[in-house]
Design a protein around this motif. Structure first.
Motif, PDB file in Angstrom:
ATOM      1  N   TYR A 175      -5.396 -17.820  17.374  1.00  0.00           N
ATOM      2  CA  TYR A 175      -4.926 -16.664  18.139  1.00  0.00           C
ATOM      3  C   TYR A 175      -3.417 -16.481  18.070  1.00  0.00           C
ATOM      4  N   THR A 176      -2.691 -17.476  17.590  1.00  0.00           N
ATOM      5  CA  THR A 176      -1.253 -17.281  17.408  1.00  0.00           C
ATOM      6  C   THR A 176      -0.981 -16.190  16.376  1.00  0.00           C
ATOM      7  N   VAL A 177      -1.931 -15.956  15.480  1.00  0.00           N
ATOM      8  CA  VAL A 177      -1.767 -14.887  14.482  1.00  0.00           C
ATOM      9  C   VAL A 177      -1.631 -13.532  15.178  1.00  0.00           C
ATOM     10  N   PHE A 178      -2.435 -13.296  16.209  1.00  0.00           N
ATOM     11  CA  PHE A 178      -2.340 -12.034  16.950  1.00  0.00           C
ATOM     12  C   PHE A 178      -1.078 -12.009  17.803  1.00  0.00           C
TER      13      PHE A 178
ATOM     14  N   GLY B 187       0.848 -11.252  13.314  1.00  0.00           N
ATOM     15  CA  GLY B 187       0.193 -11.508  12.038  1.00  0.00           C
ATOM     16  C   GLY B 187       0.619 -12.770  11.329  1.00  0.00           C
ATOM     17  N   GLU B 188       1.516 -13.539  11.916  1.00  0.00           N
ATOM     18  CA  GLU B 188       2.036 -14.745  11.266  1.00  0.00           C
ATOM     19  C   GLU B 188       1.386 -15.997  11.859  1.00  0.00           C
ATOM     20  N   LEU B 189       0.866 -16.868  10.996  1.00  0.00           N
ATOM     21  CA  LEU B 189       0.316 -18.154  11.423  1.00  0.00           C
ATOM     22  C   LEU B 189       1.413 -19.201  11.294  1.00  0.00           C
TER      23      LEU B 189
ATOM     24  N   LYS C  71       2.384 -15.124   6.678  1.00  0.00           N
ATOM     25  CA  LYS C  71       1.922 -13.814   7.132  1.00  0.00           C
ATOM     26  C   LYS C  71       0.481 -13.609   6.665  1.00  0.00           C
ATOM     27  N   LEU C  72      -0.457 -13.481   7.630  1.00  0.00           N
ATOM     28  CA  LEU C  72      -1.870 -13.316   7.302  1.00  0.00           C
ATOM     29  C   LEU C  72      -2.385 -11.910   7.571  1.00  0.00           C
TER      30      LEU C  72
ATOM     31  N   ARG D 230      -1.151  -6.092  16.210  1.00  0.00           N
ATOM     32  CA  ARG D 230      -0.912  -5.371  17.468  1.00  0.00           C
ATOM     33  C   ARG D 230      -2.150  -4.609  17.926  1.00  0.00           C
ATOM     34  N   ALA D 231      -2.925  -4.091  16.981  1.00  0.00           N
ATOM     35  CA  ALA D 231      -4.180  -3.426  17.340  1.00  0.00           C
ATOM     36  C   ALA D 231      -5.151  -4.437  17.954  1.00  0.00           C
ATOM     37  N   MET D 232      -5.204  -5.642  17.393  1.00  0.00           N
ATOM     38  CA  MET D 232      -6.058  -6.696  17.952  1.00  0.00           C
ATOM     39  C   MET D 232      -5.596  -7.078  19.355  1.00  0.00           C
ATOM     40  N   ARG D 233      -4.284  -7.177  19.556  1.00  0.00           N
ATOM     41  CA  ARG D 233      -3.763  -7.491  20.894  1.00  0.00           C
ATOM     42  C   ARG D 233      -4.215  -6.445  21.902  1.00  0.00           C
ATOM     43  N   ALA D 234      -4.150  -5.188  21.518  1.00  0.00           N
ATOM     44  CA  ALA D 234      -4.569  -4.112  22.423  1.00  0.00           C
ATOM     45  C   ALA D 234      -6.055  -4.231  22.751  1.00  0.00           C
TER      46      ALA D 234
END
Length: 105
Positions: free
Chosen positions: A8-11, A15-17, A33-34, A41-45
């Motif tokens: 979840y750090t990617v979100f 987008g960066e792991l 960058k994944l 940001r769309a996933m965060r929303a």
């Protein structure tokens, strides 16, 4: 759960792991960058909707903070199989959703 938090750090980081750290180091970690920033940001929303009233994780809300996350359930393992009526619940998320500082699972 540690692996979920790491994923979840990617979100949380647009987008960066980055390498996982359980202690604050004082220096910003760089990673790979994944996902595009827009996708993260769309996933965060979308993940923020899960903790809103009517979502699956409203108990994860924190007064004064925007929280984002995802709930999950799985059958408990029992006697070499899975119990049909026993479950394990989980939650992984981060806050504040607008500029994440912490990821929990």
């Amino acid at each position: 759960l540690v692996q979920l938090a790491h994923a979840y750090t990617v979100f949380a980081r647009d987008g960066e792991l980055v390498p996982l750290s359980l202690v604050k180091t004082g220096t910003a970690a760089s990673g790979e960058k994944l996902l595009s920033t827009e996708t993260a940001r769309a996933m965060r929303a979308m993940l923020e909707l899960a903790v809103q009233p009517g979502g699956t994780g409203p108990r994860a809300r924190i007064m004064g903070w925007r929280v984002a996350g995802k709930t999950g359930t799985a059958h408990k393992q029992e006697n070499g199989g899975y119990a049909p009526d026993k479950f394990v619940a989980s939650f992984v998320g981060f806050a504040p959703a607008s500029a994440p500082r912490v990821v929990v699972a």
